[in-house]
Design a protein around this motif. Structure first.
Motif, PDB file in Angstrom:
ATOM      1  N   UNK A  90      36.013  12.091  74.625  1.00 34.89           N
ATOM      2  CA  UNK A  90      36.408  13.042  73.582  1.00 34.89           C
ATOM      3  C   UNK A  90      36.582  12.350  72.227  1.00 34.89           C
ATOM      4  N   UNK A  91      36.489  11.033  72.214  1.00 37.25           N
ATOM      5  CA  UNK A  91      36.626  10.285  70.963  1.00 37.25           C
ATOM      6  C   UNK A  91      35.502  10.670  70.011  1.00 37.25           C
ATOM      7  N   UNK A  92      35.882  11.123  68.827  1.00 40.49           N
ATOM      8  CA  UNK A  92      34.894  11.616  67.869  1.00 40.49           C
ATOM      9  C   UNK A  92      35.571  11.995  66.564  1.00 40.49           C
ATOM     10  N   UNK A  93      34.739  12.209  65.550  1.00 42.35           N
ATOM     11  CA  UNK A  93      35.213  12.887  64.344  1.00 42.35           C
ATOM     12  C   UNK A  93      35.113  14.378  64.631  1.00 42.35           C
ATOM     13  N   UNK A  94      36.194  15.088  64.399  1.00 43.55           N
ATOM     14  CA  UNK A  94      36.224  16.535  64.627  1.00 43.55           C
ATOM     15  C   UNK A  94      36.165  17.252  63.285  1.00 43.55           C
ATOM     16  N   UNK A  95      35.161  18.117  63.160  1.00 46.00           N
ATOM     17  CA  UNK A  95      34.977  18.884  61.936  1.00 46.00           C
ATOM     18  C   UNK A  95      35.350  20.346  62.175  1.00 46.00           C
ATOM     19  N   UNK A  96      35.981  20.916  61.187  1.00 46.93           N
ATOM     20  CA  UNK A  96      36.202  22.345  61.105  1.00 46.93           C
ATOM     21  C   UNK A  96      34.996  22.907  60.362  1.00 46.93           C
ATOM     22  N   UNK A  97      34.387  23.968  60.868  1.00 47.84           N
ATOM     23  CA  UNK A  97      33.181  24.501  60.231  1.00 47.84           C
ATOM     24  C   UNK A  97      33.210  26.021  60.197  1.00 47.84           C
ATOM     25  N   UNK A  98      32.879  26.563  59.040  1.00 47.43           N
ATOM     26  CA  UNK A  98      32.853  28.007  58.842  1.00 47.43           C
ATOM     27  C   UNK A  98      31.466  28.557  59.123  1.00 47.43           C
ATOM     28  N   UNK A  99      31.402  29.725  59.743  1.00 45.57           N
ATOM     29  CA  UNK A  99      30.116  30.381  59.959  1.00 45.57           C
ATOM     30  C   UNK A  99      29.655  31.118  58.712  1.00 45.57           C
TER      31      UNK A  99
END
Lengths: 119, 110
Positions: A90-99
């Motif tokens: 699960x190690x990662x950069x997590x991005x919030x993204x809008x549709x």
């Protein structure tokens, strides 16, 4: 200007829990569907989860189903991702993204927050 | 292992036209529109092409997209040094009921 700002990442032990937040501004938050997308170091993009405008409909990638929970607070213009039973993968950069309205294309992204799962 | 297949790398010289392919199946590219994202190192991806061949405001018309059957392509004409980046294709998958990405293609401008 549309802004998405993630926070809450960090170093966590395997099996631990973390809650990511995404603060939104510059648009009518409650009228857009939102997502979390992640990117492991040096790897490609992976869609993680989706939430509808009301928060009633949620979808998850198989890799996180049963461990991650997406939610939103339209009064606070905020998106969340609760991550339980974390694994090294699960190690990662997590991005919030809008549709892009009414579509499955991500038209705005945050800068990302890094989650590292390691003992 | 990504659901969509892209070549890991591509290259071209300034002014050239390069294409990047994206291969899928009937459940994704074969029945849905495709989009492309551009990502520079250390930054978030940016929507480059949506609905297979539409450009968001501000994206130069040097970038174009197309689709045929279960494959899609991104074409960049008049290649510039600033186009050097990673490019990802993506679409919806009817079987997985979710968004799927290609593994990404690193474009080098020689």
């Amino acid at each position: 200007e549309v802004q998405l700002v993630e926070s809450g990442g960090g170093l966590i032990n395997p099996g631990g829990s973390l809650r990511l937040s995404c603060a939104a501004s510059g648009f009518s938050f409650s009228t857009y569907t939102l997502n979390w997308v992640r990117q492991a170091p040096g790897k490609g993009l992976e869609w993680v989860s989706y939430i509808s405008t009301s928060g009633r409909t949620k979808y998850y990638a198989d890799s996180v189903k049963g461990r991650f929970t997406i939610s939103r607070d339209n009064a606070k213009n905020s998106l969340y991702l609760r991550m339980d039973n974390l694994r090294a993968e699960d190690s990662a950069v997590y991005y919030c993204a809008r549709d892009l309205s009414g579509t499955y294309y991500f038209d705005s992204w945050g800068q990302g927050t890094l989650v590292t799962v390691s003992s | 292992q990504s659901v969509l297949t892209q070549p890991p790398s591509a290259s071209g010289t300034p002014g050239q036209r390069v294409t990047i392919s994206c291969s899928g199946s009937n459940s994704n590219i074969g029945s849905n529109n495709v989009c492309w994202y551009q990502q520079f190192p250390g930054t978030a991806p940016k929507l480059l092409i949506y609905s297979t061949n539409q450009r968001p405001s501000g994206v130069p018309d040097r970038f174009s997209g197309s689709k045929s059957g279960t494959s899609a392509s991104l074409a960049i004409s008049g290649l510039r040094s600033e186009d050097e980046a990673d490019y990802y294709c993506a679409t919806w998958d009817d079987s997985l009921y979710g968004r799927v990405f290609g593994g990404g293609t690193k474009l080098t401008v020689l």
